[in-house]
Design a protein around this motif. Sequence first.
Motif, PDB file in Angstrom:
ATOM      1  N   GLN A  85      56.717 113.667  51.431  1.00 12.06           N
ATOM      2  CA  GLN A  85      56.973 113.002  52.352  1.00 12.06           C
ATOM      3  C   GLN A  85      57.222 114.041  53.784  1.00 12.06           C
ATOM      4  O   GLN A  85      57.094 113.667  54.809  1.00 12.06           O
ATOM      5  CB  GLN A  85      58.429 112.240  52.439  1.00 12.06           C
ATOM      6  N   ARG A  88      53.406 114.797  54.946  1.00 15.92           N
ATOM      7  CA  ARG A  88      52.829 113.813  55.594  1.00 15.92           C
ATOM      8  C   ARG A  88      53.215 113.487  56.990  1.00 15.92           C
ATOM      9  O   ARG A  88      54.656 113.377  57.243  1.00 15.92           O
ATOM     10  CB  ARG A  88      53.197 112.483  54.832  1.00 15.92           C
ATOM     11  N   GLY A  89      52.297 113.535  57.982  1.00 14.77           N
ATOM     12  CA  GLY A  89      52.720 113.121  59.341  1.00 14.77           C
ATOM     13  C   GLY A  89      53.347 114.568  59.924  1.00 14.77           C
ATOM     14  O   GLY A  89      53.111 114.784  61.229  1.00 14.77           O
ATOM     15  N   ASN A  90      54.195 115.227  59.153  1.00 12.46           N
ATOM     16  CA  ASN A  90      54.616 116.559  59.932  1.00 12.46           C
ATOM     17  C   ASN A  90      53.700 117.729  59.829  1.00 12.46           C
ATOM     18  O   ASN A  90      53.375 118.528  60.638  1.00 12.46           O
ATOM     19  CB  ASN A  90      55.666 116.891  58.852  1.00 12.46           C
ATOM     20  N   SER A  93      48.434 114.834  59.098  1.00 13.12           N
ATOM     21  CA  SER A  93      48.391 113.464  59.197  1.00 13.12           C
ATOM     22  C   SER A  93      47.011 113.046  59.596  1.00 13.12           C
ATOM     23  O   SER A  93      46.071 113.787  59.269  1.00 13.12           O
ATOM     24  CB  SER A  93      49.287 113.291  60.601  1.00 13.12           C
ATOM     25  N   GLN A 112      56.316 101.762  66.928  1.00 13.68           N
ATOM     26  CA  GLN A 112      55.721 102.424  65.744  1.00 13.68           C
ATOM     27  C   GLN A 112      55.666 103.831  66.330  1.00 13.68           C
ATOM     28  O   GLN A 112      55.666 104.675  65.235  1.00 13.68           O
ATOM     29  CB  GLN A 112      54.352 101.679  65.765  1.00 13.68           C
ATOM     30  N   ALA A 116      57.833 106.913  63.877  1.00 17.29           N
ATOM     31  CA  ALA A 116      57.144 108.254  63.064  1.00 17.29           C
ATOM     32  C   ALA A 116      57.984 109.610  63.534  1.00 17.29           C
ATOM     33  O   ALA A 116      58.317 110.491  62.700  1.00 17.29           O
ATOM     34  CB  ALA A 116      55.755 108.420  63.341  1.00 17.29           C
ATOM     35  N   HIS A 120      60.585 112.257  61.426  1.00 16.53           N
ATOM     36  CA  HIS A 120      59.966 113.683  60.727  1.00 16.53           C
ATOM     37  C   HIS A 120      60.720 114.278  61.712  1.00 16.53           C
ATOM     38  O   HIS A 120      60.875 115.787  61.229  1.00 16.53           O
ATOM     39  CB  HIS A 120      58.520 113.639  61.122  1.00 16.53           C
ATOM     40  N   MET A 167      50.067 108.869  67.493  1.00 16.45           N
ATOM     41  CA  MET A 167      51.065 108.727  66.510  1.00 16.45           C
ATOM     42  C   MET A 167      50.694 109.982  65.647  1.00 16.45           C
ATOM     43  O   MET A 167      51.753 110.699  65.184  1.00 16.45           O
ATOM     44  CB  MET A 167      50.791 107.324  65.817  1.00 16.45           C
ATOM     45  N   ALA A 168      49.560 110.365  65.343  1.00 17.86           N
ATOM     46  CA  ALA A 168      49.241 111.033  64.301  1.00 17.86           C
ATOM     47  C   ALA A 168      49.536 112.542  64.674  1.00 17.86           C
ATOM     48  O   ALA A 168      49.987 113.354  64.115  1.00 17.86           O
ATOM     49  CB  ALA A 168      47.740 111.216  63.914  1.00 17.86           C
ATOM     50  N   CYS A 171      54.137 114.920  65.654  1.00 19.53           N
ATOM     51  CA  CYS A 171      54.946 115.934  65.085  1.00 19.53           C
ATOM     52  C   CYS A 171      54.131 117.150  65.030  1.00 19.53           C
ATOM     53  O   CYS A 171      54.524 118.018  63.925  1.00 19.53           O
ATOM     54  CB  CYS A 171      55.308 115.202  63.751  1.00 19.53           C
ATOM     55  N   PRO A 173      51.111 118.139  64.017  1.00 18.25           N
ATOM     56  CA  PRO A 173      50.788 118.749  62.356  1.00 18.25           C
ATOM     57  C   PRO A 173      49.654 119.926  62.542  1.00 18.25           C
ATOM     58  O   PRO A 173      49.202 120.035  63.718  1.00 18.25           O
ATOM     59  CB  PRO A 173      49.876 117.365  61.990  1.00 18.25           C
TER      60      PRO A 173
END
Lengths: 348, 353
Positions: A85, A88-90, A93, A112, A116, A120, A167-168, A171, A173
């Motif tokens: 977790q 993912r995303g962090n 992504s 949405q 996210a 994160h 969105m991806a 954070c 990534p």
Amino acid sequence: MSSLLEVTDLHTSFFTDAGEVKAVNGISFFLDRGKVLGIVGESGSGKSVTAYSILQILAPTGRIVSGSVKLDGQELVGAGEKAMQDVRGNKISIIFQDPMTSLNPTYTIGHQLMEAIMLHTKRDKREAWDRAVEMLRLVNINEPEKRMRQYPFEQSGGMRQRIMIAMALACEPDILIADEPTTALDVTIQAQILELMQDLQRKLGMAIIMITHDLGVVAQMCDEIVVMYAGSYCERGTAEEIFYNPKHEYTKGLLRSIPTLDTMGRKLQPITGTPIDLLNLPEGCPFAPRCDAAMRICIRQAPASMDINEFHKASCWMNVKALAETEAALEDDGAADAAETPEGGDAK
Amino acid sequence: MSIEANRIAADAGKLVYDPQYILMVKDLKKHFPIKGGMMNRAVGQVKAVDGVTFNLKRGTTMGLVGESGCGKTTTGRAILRLSGEKTAGEVLFNGREVYDLSHEELRHLRTKMQIIFQDPFSSLSPRLPIGEIIGEAVREHKLVPKAELDDYIDGVMDQCGLQPFQKERYPHEFSGGQRQRICIARALALNPEFVVCDEPVSALDVSIQAQIINLLNDLQEEHDLTYLFISHDLSVVEHISDTVGVMYLGNLVEYGEKKDIFDNPLHPYTKALFSAIPIPDPDAKMDRIVLEGSIPSPADPPEGCKFHTRCAHCMERCTHSMPQQKEIEPGHFVVCHLFDDEPEVEDAEPAGA
């Protein structure tokens, strides 16, 4: 020097009523910081499953059977849900293929995006809002404040894909996996999205794994290419090597079968037959049944990965043959020349 | 059509039949009403096809390209009279207006004009064995005697690269490429003259795509077929077509020989569209013209030239007056105000006549 992402001999299978479907069958590659890696192949060749395995977001019937995925030296296979977790995303992504179905239709865009971000990072609601607006601006969406309050159905396909990218990237990534990001879009919109991704990659310095079946997109975007067939890579190397010096019959077939300026007025040379049944993988090279140059050994034994040169690996017996023949012809010159041997004659 | 009838048609400003063209389309329009409000009245029009003019020579292939929603498919269907009545314009197939035919005549004509749909997964009935799928229309139109039907279907299947023993199988037992072969066999079984191929390879993988394109090419040579090849994949269109039409928001903006269109695109939209194709060559230098924004809604198209909202060469007159189709070089037509400055071209003759 270790790479940002190292995938070694990864096997992923789906356990269905019909038996074990070996979707990914021993793939290995690595990705350096700030590079763009392309994964190409037909549908069913295991491109997407590879991506899902890296993030461990497989369907319930799917499982990583063996192999390792190392992110910055940290092993991800068997790392546990909590650790994943965090990844993912962090750190990694993903953008999915279909922007029409990958956004939740019942929540606003803002909701949405902020979800996210708040999950994160330690931002509160206010800061998350600001960050979301900033991200929308980054992906060239006009009137971001207005869009935040809108729903996915109010956006066009290109806009939705931009929102997915926002969105991806929210954070920051290290790796962005783009699973056929432009396949569902029109060429003119595809050009916009590709331009945007290249631009962001330069700005943010992230690495991208670009999954696609469009060789044109790969040629324009990628530094390195992995060609997949039946769950494993048949060839990998730098873009120049793959396009100008393909060493696997499947890659050659793929390059021959795309219509370009040169093929005008001539017949295309398709790859005959149909893709392989992953339930019953053959013993030998999985491409052998469709390969025009198949030899007896191809049916009996799967070829191992061979180094063509420093930047180029291929799993094809043709290379051994070429190697052997050149070595016989020029005894003193070794592997370097083998790579340059024209293979048209060998194939017959 | 007699010479006399031609003269009458010409006097009325209508299309004059030229036997070298199997299909002549002039100013074809197809609008769909938007229903709404209390009484379910038409509150607006989706102008899906809004003025398409071209002629198609016998035995050639015309590629029709454009973004999704630009009206490619509707054009194909409107030519076949598959989506109700047209809104305006003319469609002459072998010299006869398709929309003037009686039910019986149209039914007969259906054997001459066929269509291959985009999605081989949803265009085959899952409950019929493929022999039945391919043979149904042949039987219905009584094209071959009953006793020979079986052999006839075998022959058609063989031509399309299918094995006759597969006749008893159902569509779900086939892969995408083979299903597309079934769709082609179904269309071909009627011995048509003209086939609309609506994105026949879009749903297929590259390696399979090439097989289907080659099959279409072979069949064209054997049967002297004429294709209208609808696709958004420009490299496929470039490979297969003799002439190319580029559509934008219901209009055919440019139309001509493939060589002219690809080597010398004139309309700013065509240029942008072509520059957006990714070239499968890492060293190829791309001069991408990235269009801003997305395609406007056909329910509320911009005034004047429909492309002016995204055009880099937009001029004052583009915003209010619709440009006319002009022949820039023989057989190369373009609809754009940029070419108004050319020495006055007398536009008295209808395009392509």
